[in-house]
Design a protein around this motif. Sequence first.
Motif, mmCIF file in Angstrom:
data_model
loop_
_atom_site.group_PDB
_atom_site.id
_atom_site.type_symbol
_atom_site.label_atom_id
_atom_site.label_comp_id
_atom_site.label_asym_id
_atom_site.label_seq_id
_atom_site.Cartn_x
_atom_site.Cartn_y
_atom_site.Cartn_z
ATOM 1 N N GLN A 79 -10.493 0.855 -7.594
ATOM 2 C CA GLN A 79 -10.293 -0.058 -6.330
ATOM 3 C C GLN A 79 -10.277 -1.363 -6.727
ATOM 4 O O GLN A 79 -9.635 -2.272 -6.024
ATOM 5 N N GLY A 80 -10.819 -1.804 -7.694
ATOM 6 C CA GLY A 80 -11.129 -3.108 -7.882
ATOM 7 C C GLY A 80 -10.232 -3.510 -8.924
ATOM 8 O O GLY A 80 -9.565 -4.669 -8.748
ATOM 9 N N MET A 81 -9.840 -2.830 -9.952
ATOM 10 C CA MET A 81 -8.803 -3.078 -10.855
ATOM 11 C C MET A 81 -7.343 -2.928 -10.470
ATOM 12 O O MET A 81 -6.517 -4.119 -10.895
ATOM 13 N N ILE A 82 -6.995 -2.522 -9.412
ATOM 14 C CA ILE A 82 -5.713 -2.514 -9.012
ATOM 15 C C ILE A 82 -5.424 -3.705 -8.250
ATOM 16 O O ILE A 82 -4.417 -4.532 -8.733
ATOM 17 N N PRO A 83 -5.963 -4.493 -7.413
ATOM 18 C CA PRO A 83 -5.688 -5.707 -6.760
ATOM 19 C C PRO A 83 -5.679 -6.699 -7.999
ATOM 20 O O PRO A 83 -5.031 -7.808 -7.971
#
Length: 225
Positions: A79-83
């Motif tokens: 969830q952090g790496m996607i944005p």
Amino acid sequence: MTHKRSLVRRSVRSSAAVVAAGAAALVLAACGGDDGDSAGSAGHGGHTATASASASASPSASAPASQGQHNAADVAFAQGMIPHHRQAVVMADLAPGRAQSAEVKKLAADIKKAQDPEIRTLSGWLSSWGEEVPAEGAMDHSMHGMGGMGGMMTDAEMSELENASGKAFDTAFMEMMIKHHEGAVEMAKTEQADGAYGPATKMAGEIVTSQSAEIEQMNQLLGKD
């Protein structure tokens, strides 16, 4: 009379033979029936055992699909790496029309080529885990929810990059991307240490390796100015 008694004895013997043969046939049939039942029972028992084994194996077999053998660290990483990746791709998309250096243009193209597929992979993992996939355009908000970590660019920094061109763009792009990559490397190292999902920890290792090399490359390019 003798001839008649002989015929009678032969008739009796023949009848006895027929009876014996019939009895043997019945015995064989009964044995065959028993064997069939035994085989049927064995077959049924074997089927039951197999079904039971399959049933007992089923939860572990379905676990990767339903649970993914993942933990909270894997979810946070995805969830952090996607944005984070999305913002890097946006930055890279600015390079073709603004960068002066061919090396910066190639670096931007390489970043986009590597991170676009990773975004899709990370999104697929979250969907399979039943977790929320960060919405498009939720880059800054998502990272702010994580305490502003990850080396994400602010709106002001993104505007600065969008308004730059030529050598000024090259310098700003590399300085910002170094900061951005350093954040990604730290996130990936956290996943390596705390994650449980094999493919995610593997991706984290690849991010550490590739982005550390790009940081070194950009530092060298900045040093030539």
